[in-house]
Design a protein around this motif. Structure first.
Motif, PDB file in Angstrom:
ATOM      1  N   GLN A 296      -1.102   4.307  -7.181  1.00 34.09           N
ATOM      2  CA  GLN A 296       0.096   5.032  -7.612  1.00 34.09           C
ATOM      3  C   GLN A 296       1.207   4.794  -6.586  1.00 34.09           C
ATOM      4  OE1 GLN A 296      -0.536   9.183  -8.278  1.00 34.09           O
ATOM      5  NE2 GLN A 296       1.503   9.495  -9.081  1.00 34.09           N
ATOM      6  N   LEU A 297       2.262   4.106  -7.012  1.00 38.25           N
ATOM      7  CA  LEU A 297       3.398   3.826  -6.137  1.00 38.25           C
ATOM      8  C   LEU A 297       4.553   4.724  -6.550  1.00 38.25           C
ATOM      9  CD1 LEU A 297       3.373  -0.087  -5.919  1.00 38.25           C
ATOM     10  CD2 LEU A 297       2.294   1.584  -4.396  1.00 38.25           C
ATOM     11  N   ASP A 298       5.015   5.516  -5.617  1.00 38.85           N
ATOM     12  CA  ASP A 298       6.149   6.408  -5.842  1.00 38.85           C
ATOM     13  C   ASP A 298       7.425   5.614  -5.579  1.00 38.85           C
ATOM     14  OD1 ASP A 298       8.157   8.323  -5.730  1.00 38.85           O
ATOM     15  OD2 ASP A 298       7.192   9.537  -4.185  1.00 38.85           O
ATOM     16  N   ALA A 299       8.175   5.317  -6.639  1.00 43.41           N
ATOM     17  CA  ALA A 299       9.386   4.492  -6.504  1.00 43.41           C
ATOM     18  C   ALA A 299      10.409   5.117  -5.566  1.00 43.41           C
ATOM     19  CB  ALA A 299      10.010   4.247  -7.868  1.00 43.41           C
TER      20      ALA A 299
ATOM     21  N   ILE B  46       5.723   3.637   1.228  1.00 42.80           N
ATOM     22  CA  ILE B  46       5.154   2.388   0.713  1.00 42.80           C
ATOM     23  C   ILE B  46       5.284   1.350   1.825  1.00 42.80           C
ATOM     24  CG2 ILE B  46       5.334   0.564  -1.032  1.00 42.80           C
ATOM     25  CD1 ILE B  46       4.683   3.312  -2.255  1.00 42.80           C
TER      26      ILE B  46
ATOM     27  N   VAL C   8       4.525  -6.198  -6.864  1.00 44.33           N
ATOM     28  CA  VAL C   8       4.601  -4.735  -6.760  1.00 44.33           C
ATOM     29  C   VAL C   8       4.115  -4.088  -8.057  1.00 44.33           C
ATOM     30  CG1 VAL C   8       6.174  -2.770  -6.527  1.00 44.33           C
ATOM     31  CG2 VAL C   8       6.382  -4.738  -4.988  1.00 44.33           C
ATOM     32  N   LEU C   9       4.486  -4.646  -9.207  1.00 44.83           N
ATOM     33  CA  LEU C   9       4.020  -4.092 -10.486  1.00 44.83           C
ATOM     34  C   LEU C   9       2.503  -4.211 -10.618  1.00 44.83           C
ATOM     35  CD1 LEU C   9       6.796  -5.208 -12.995  1.00 44.83           C
ATOM     36  CD2 LEU C   9       6.442  -2.958 -11.944  1.00 44.83           C
TER      37      LEU C   9
ATOM     38  N   SER D 292       0.966  -1.558  -8.586  1.00 46.16           N
ATOM     39  CA  SER D 292       1.149  -0.242  -9.207  1.00 46.16           C
ATOM     40  C   SER D 292       0.161   0.012 -10.350  1.00 46.16           C
ATOM     41  CB  SER D 292       2.590  -0.048  -9.678  1.00 46.16           C
ATOM     42  OG  SER D 292       2.879  -0.903 -10.748  1.00 46.16           O
ATOM     43  N   GLU D 293      -0.475  -1.051 -10.881  1.00 41.96           N
ATOM     44  CA  GLU D 293      -1.535  -0.873 -11.875  1.00 41.96           C
ATOM     45  C   GLU D 293      -2.788  -0.266 -11.245  1.00 41.96           C
ATOM     46  OE1 GLU D 293      -2.294  -4.690 -13.656  1.00 41.96           O
ATOM     47  OE2 GLU D 293      -0.286  -4.820 -14.525  1.00 41.96           O
TER      48      GLU D 293
ATOM     49  N   SER E  25       4.874  -2.707   2.704  1.00 45.02           N
ATOM     50  CA  SER E  25       4.741  -4.068   2.197  1.00 45.02           C
ATOM     51  C   SER E  25       4.554  -4.975   3.411  1.00 45.02           C
ATOM     52  CB  SER E  25       5.992  -4.468   1.418  1.00 45.02           C
ATOM     53  OG  SER E  25       5.851  -5.770   0.916  1.00 45.02           O
TER      54      SER E  25
ATOM     55  N   LYS F  96       0.829  -1.205   0.000  1.00 41.21           N
ATOM     56  CA  LYS F  96       0.000   0.000   0.000  1.00 41.21           C
ATOM     57  C   LYS F  96       0.861   1.251   0.000  1.00 41.21           C
ATOM     58  CE  LYS F  96      -0.544  -0.840   4.878  1.00 41.21           C
ATOM     59  NZ  LYS F  96      -1.379  -1.514   5.829  1.00 41.21           N
ATOM     60  N   ALA F  97       0.301   2.297  -0.567  1.00 40.70           N
ATOM     61  CA  ALA F  97       0.992   3.583  -0.653  1.00 40.70           C
ATOM     62  C   ALA F  97       0.289   4.570   0.264  1.00 40.70           C
ATOM     63  CB  ALA F  97       0.975   4.097  -2.084  1.00 40.70           C
TER      64      ALA F  97
END
Length: 174
Positions: A101-104, A69, A93-94, A97-98, A71, A50-51
């Motif tokens: 919105q995950l901020d790398a 983020i 994780v990908l 992210s779909e 996990s 989660k973000a």
């Protein structure tokens, strides 16, 4: 009123992007997290990614803002399973992210529980490839005083600047 940007992480903190970059070259290798002096059980699950975007006041009444983020690791034994491959973690994780919105560049925090004990918060160290597996050490994430942390960082920066290589004609701090 401007908020202090806490996206400038401490040296011991890891971002999601940094972890994913480190895992990308070893997608078939088992991913083994370590906490409290032991590895997670081979049946562990990533139960949630989660973000969060946070706004707060610190103990010095300074506005704070940061992205993080989380996990969640469920450290369980599950019949005959092995540690998940690094590529599976990457794929999870990908997939998240779909939808979110995950901020790398956001700070990465692991929430770990065995399903019995309460969830604990951990910071991740840089992954290490050892014995054909990717190992990630998780350290308990203690509470901190952000104004004090900023002051200590500034004092350290001043000391390094003062006591670093001297420039001709300049005097070092006494």
């Amino acid at each position: 009123m401007n908020a202090v940007d806490n996206n400038n992480m401490q040296a011991e903190e890891m971002s999601l992007g940094l972890l994913l970059d480190a895992l990308s070259g070893n997608k078939d290798a088992p991913l083994v997290f370590h906490y409290e002096g032991r590895p997670v059980k081979p049946g562990y699950h990533i139960t949630e990614v989660k973000a969060g975007q946070f706004s707060a006041l610190d103990c010095g009444a300074n506005p704070e803002a940061w992205n993080e983020i989380f996990s969640q690791l469920w450290d369980i034994e599950e019949g005959g399973r092995t540690h998940m491959p690094a590529g599976k973690f990457h794929a999870i994780v990908l997939k998240v992210s779909e939808h979110a919105q995950l901020d790398a560049s956001a700070k990465l925090t692991f929430e770990v529980s065995d399903g019995v004990r309460p969830m604990q918060l951990y910071s991740a160290a840089m992954p290490v490839l050892r014995g054909g597996a990717v190992h990630v050490a998780l350290s308990p994430r203690p509470a901190s005083c952000k104004p004090r942390d900023r002051w200590l960082a500034e004092e350290s920066r001043k000391a390094a600047a003062c006591c670093g290589p001297s420039v001709a004609g300049s005097a070092c701090c006494a």
